[in-house]
Scaffold this active site. Structure first.
Site, mmCIF file in Angstrom:
data_model
loop_
_atom_site.group_PDB
_atom_site.id
_atom_site.type_symbol
_atom_site.label_atom_id
_atom_site.label_comp_id
_atom_site.label_asym_id
_atom_site.label_seq_id
_atom_site.Cartn_x
_atom_site.Cartn_y
_atom_site.Cartn_z
ATOM 1 N N ARG A 141 11.403 3.658 3.862
ATOM 2 C CA ARG A 141 10.759 2.728 4.789
ATOM 3 C C ARG A 141 11.878 1.861 5.320
ATOM 4 O O ARG A 141 12.650 1.295 4.532
ATOM 5 C CB ARG A 141 9.713 1.926 4.022
ATOM 6 C CG ARG A 141 9.389 0.545 4.548
ATOM 7 C CD ARG A 141 8.429 0.500 5.710
ATOM 8 N NE ARG A 141 7.176 1.159 5.510
ATOM 9 C CZ ARG A 141 6.006 0.535 5.339
ATOM 10 N NH1 ARG A 141 5.962 -0.779 5.292
ATOM 11 N NH2 ARG A 141 4.896 1.220 5.239
ATOM 12 N N LYS A 176 24.947 -6.629 -0.031
ATOM 13 C CA LYS A 176 26.406 -6.775 -0.039
ATOM 14 C C LYS A 176 27.051 -6.046 1.142
ATOM 15 O O LYS A 176 28.262 -5.974 1.237
ATOM 16 C CB LYS A 176 26.986 -6.220 -1.340
ATOM 17 C CG LYS A 176 26.479 -6.920 -2.587
ATOM 18 C CD LYS A 176 27.097 -6.291 -3.813
ATOM 19 C CE LYS A 176 26.451 -6.812 -5.087
ATOM 20 N NZ LYS A 176 26.799 -5.976 -6.240
ATOM 21 N N HIS A 196 4.884 6.677 11.352
ATOM 22 C CA HIS A 196 4.443 6.475 9.985
ATOM 23 C C HIS A 196 3.528 7.668 9.671
ATOM 24 O O HIS A 196 2.308 7.539 9.643
ATOM 25 C CB HIS A 196 3.705 5.131 9.874
ATOM 26 C CG HIS A 196 3.416 4.699 8.462
ATOM 27 N ND1 HIS A 196 3.622 5.519 7.376
ATOM 28 C CD2 HIS A 196 2.927 3.536 7.969
ATOM 29 C CE1 HIS A 196 3.278 4.853 6.277
ATOM 30 N NE2 HIS A 196 2.857 3.659 6.608
ATOM 31 N N ARG A 256 0.812 -1.214 0.000
ATOM 32 C CA ARG A 256 0.000 0.000 0.000
ATOM 33 C C ARG A 256 0.848 1.267 0.000
ATOM 34 O O ARG A 256 0.695 2.126 -0.854
ATOM 35 C CB ARG A 256 -0.885 0.018 1.242
ATOM 36 C CG ARG A 256 -2.356 0.133 0.997
ATOM 37 C CD ARG A 256 -3.056 -0.186 2.292
ATOM 38 N NE ARG A 256 -2.418 -1.352 2.883
ATOM 39 C CZ ARG A 256 -2.746 -2.599 2.549
ATOM 40 N NH1 ARG A 256 -3.685 -2.819 1.693
ATOM 41 N NH2 ARG A 256 -2.111 -3.616 3.083
ATOM 42 N N THR A 257 1.745 1.380 0.972
ATOM 43 C CA THR A 257 2.486 2.621 1.122
ATOM 44 C C THR A 257 3.360 2.897 -0.103
ATOM 45 O O THR A 257 3.359 3.996 -0.639
ATOM 46 C CB THR A 257 3.346 2.584 2.397
ATOM 47 O OG1 THR A 257 2.494 2.285 3.499
ATOM 48 C CG2 THR A 257 4.035 3.901 2.640
#
Lengths: 218, 323
Positions: free
Chosen positions: B112, B90, B140, B62-63
């Site tokens: 995020r 890595k 958020h 969604r985000t």
């Protein structure tokens, strides 16, 4: 009060009788030595008369009111569009659809002007813009950049059959090739002057003023 | 037309340090952006030429998609980076990744990350605008903003409303951002959940605590039901999902016993039959899909406002990056 010298420095196309309407207001700010000179170009009656004529020309230009749809440019253009709509209704007994455009997101200087401006409401006229004779309506036509932005936004909404431009005041000074179809009044304006259109919802009255900014001694 | 709105500064890291005026500015700016998603050509040229990187180190549908739609509808160029397909596997550090992106001349980063504070850490080190798309159990902000916009759409206001957040408050960045935001906007905020999933001394934030979901439903105008993070089940916070549903689940029967209509929100993804029953999620009280629609408008508003920018803070970050 300091003495005010010099000429008002404007020309009008409308003829000498309009000069009677002119009202000189001197606003002095003694501390700064800067004052602004307001010259009334049109009062409420004159605006209504001009807008009635513009409405008539629009209908004539588009061969009848039936395919027409009006788009007022936020904020003062919207109220002029409403007045044109009611004038067309008076003359033709047809209510022409009316929408509004806010061109903020289409400005070419948005990233250069600092904090982002408030975005107003954009709404297409009832029935959309496809195959319609759209009329963009604004208060003052100056550089033409607002109209460029409005045209782009309009085209993003659909494909009008034709677009025309209708302004209350054309003050000259175009920076891009934009030409109005219907003009209320043409003014020649000096670089240190601006044209102010007042509408009831925002300014509390109808009117057009020429404002000169001058500093003492200039 | 030249009225300027109150600036957000360079970044949106969380709602904790925003003023009520800044939150209101975002919500009001989101309103005109709703119309753009209803157009046939869903695009305005406002961010033309801006490059935005969506840096998603944690799973998200969604985000990420909502941000991507918002960016594309504003005509920005976007690149999506997830940790699995990048040099992060890595062993490249967050700052090195970001600085390498900066070297390719980007303008904004949406991040995020699983660690609380990652967005702020990045914002202080790169001159690009940084938007927090969720960091650990910290904040958020865009989720809380879209929740507030949805509540305002349906109830006409935020001030004076009784909003209860139900579920796993302890691990939830959505809960934290909602608490900060709703309190700033003048709402009464309560939380409700098993005591193992409530932070200690949460009352100090100015919120009420309900021990039973029935009491919360009776009190509230709005229920914001959080996802029970199934990955927490390993930690021994809950005996079983079935028991959670029996005691804390928002069911139709419980809502029908409420004295007034309650608006039900859920940030998704839903565990149907755990924290929320299907007939509630799809029922008349639910505004869950309105939240998703509003998410795009809110994110467009945030991107628009940040793009105007505060050059002085960007300059400070650039100097921070050099040292």
């Amino acid at each position: 009060m300091g003495s005010v010298s010099g000429q008002t420095g404007f020309m009008m196309s409308g003829g000498a009788s309009l000069v009677k309407l002119c009202r000189l207001v001197y606003l002095l700010a003694p501390s700064t030595g800067v004052f602004s000179l307001h010259v009334a170009i049109m009062d409420k009656k004159a605006v209504r008369r001009t807008v009635a004529r513009m409405a008539q020309e629009l209908v004539e230009h588009n061969e009848g009111p039936h395919d027409l749809a009006l788009m007022g440019i936020h904020r003062r253009g919207v109220q002029i569009a409403q007045l044109i709509q009611s004038e067309i209704e008076l003359a033709e007994s047809v209510v022409v659809p009316l929408g509004s455009l806010d061109i903020t997101l289409y400005r070419d200087d948005l990233m250069a002007i600092g904090p982002m401006p408030v975005i107003g409401e954009s709404s297409p006229p009832e029935g959309g813009v496809d195959d319609r004779a759209m009329v963009i309506i604004d208060d003052v036509l100056f550089t033409g950049r607002t109209i460029r932005a409005a045209l782009n936004e309009l085209m993003d909404w659909g494909r009008p059959s034709r677009v025309s431009l209708c302004v209350l005041v054309d003050r000259g000074g175009r920076e891009i090739p934009i030409q109005p179809n219907v003009v209320g009044k043409t003014l020649s304006v000096l670089p240190d002057q601006t044209v102010e259109v007042s509408v009831p919802d925002i300014d509390g009255r109808w009117g057009v003023d020429l404002v000169s900014l001058k500093s003492e001694g200039s | 037309m030249n009225r300027a709105v109150s600036s957000l500064g360079k970044d949106l890291v969380g709602l904790e340090h925003l003023s009520p005026e800044q939150i209101l500015t975002i919500l009001d700016t989101a309103e005109p952006f709703k119309e753009i998603s209803e157009r046939r050509i869903k695009k305005v040229p406002v961010l033309r030429g801006k490059t935005i990187v969506n840096l998603f180190f944690e799973a998200s549908t969604r985000t990420r998609i909502s941000f991507e739609f918002a960016e594309k509808r504003l005509s920005a160029d976007t690149v999506n980076i997830s940790s699995s397909g990048s040099s992060v596997v890595k062993g490249e550090t967050l700052v090195d990744t970001a600085r390498n992106l900066e070297a390719m001349r980007i303008d904004m980063v949406v991040i995020r990350h699983g660690s609380s504070g990652a967005a702020k850490f990045l914002a202080e080190r790169i001159p690009s605008n940084v938007i927090n798309g969720g960091d650990g159990s910290h904040e958020h902000p865009t989720q809380a903003l879209l929740d507030m916009l949805t509540i305002r759409d349906h109830l006409g206001r935020l001030g004076g409303l009784k909003v209860c957040i139900v579920g796993d408050i302890l691990h939830s960045r959505v809960a934290r951002s909602n608490m900060y935001g709703m309190l700033k906007m003048g709402a009464d905020v309560a939380v409700c959940g098993p005591s193992t999933l409530l932070p200690l001394n949460i009352e100090d934030l100015g919120v009420t605590v309900f021990k039973h979901v029935e009491e919360a439903i009776e009190w509230a105008d709005v229920l914001n039901v959080l996802r029970l993070q199934l990955e927490r089940m390993q930690g021994g916070y809950l005996p079983s999902l079935r028991e959670y549903n029996q005691i804390w689940g928002v069911s139709r029967a419980r809502l029908e016993r409420a004295p007034k209509d309650v608006l039900v929100l859920h940030p998704g993804p839903m565990n149907r039959g755990v924290e929320i029953d299907s007939d509630v999620a799809d029922g008349p009280h639910s505004v869950i899909l309105d939240q998703v629609t509003n998410g795009v408008a809110v994110r467009m508003a945030v991107l628009y406002l940040l793009a105007g920018g505060a050059p002085e803070t960007a300059e400070a970050a650039k100097q921070g990056a050099a040292t």
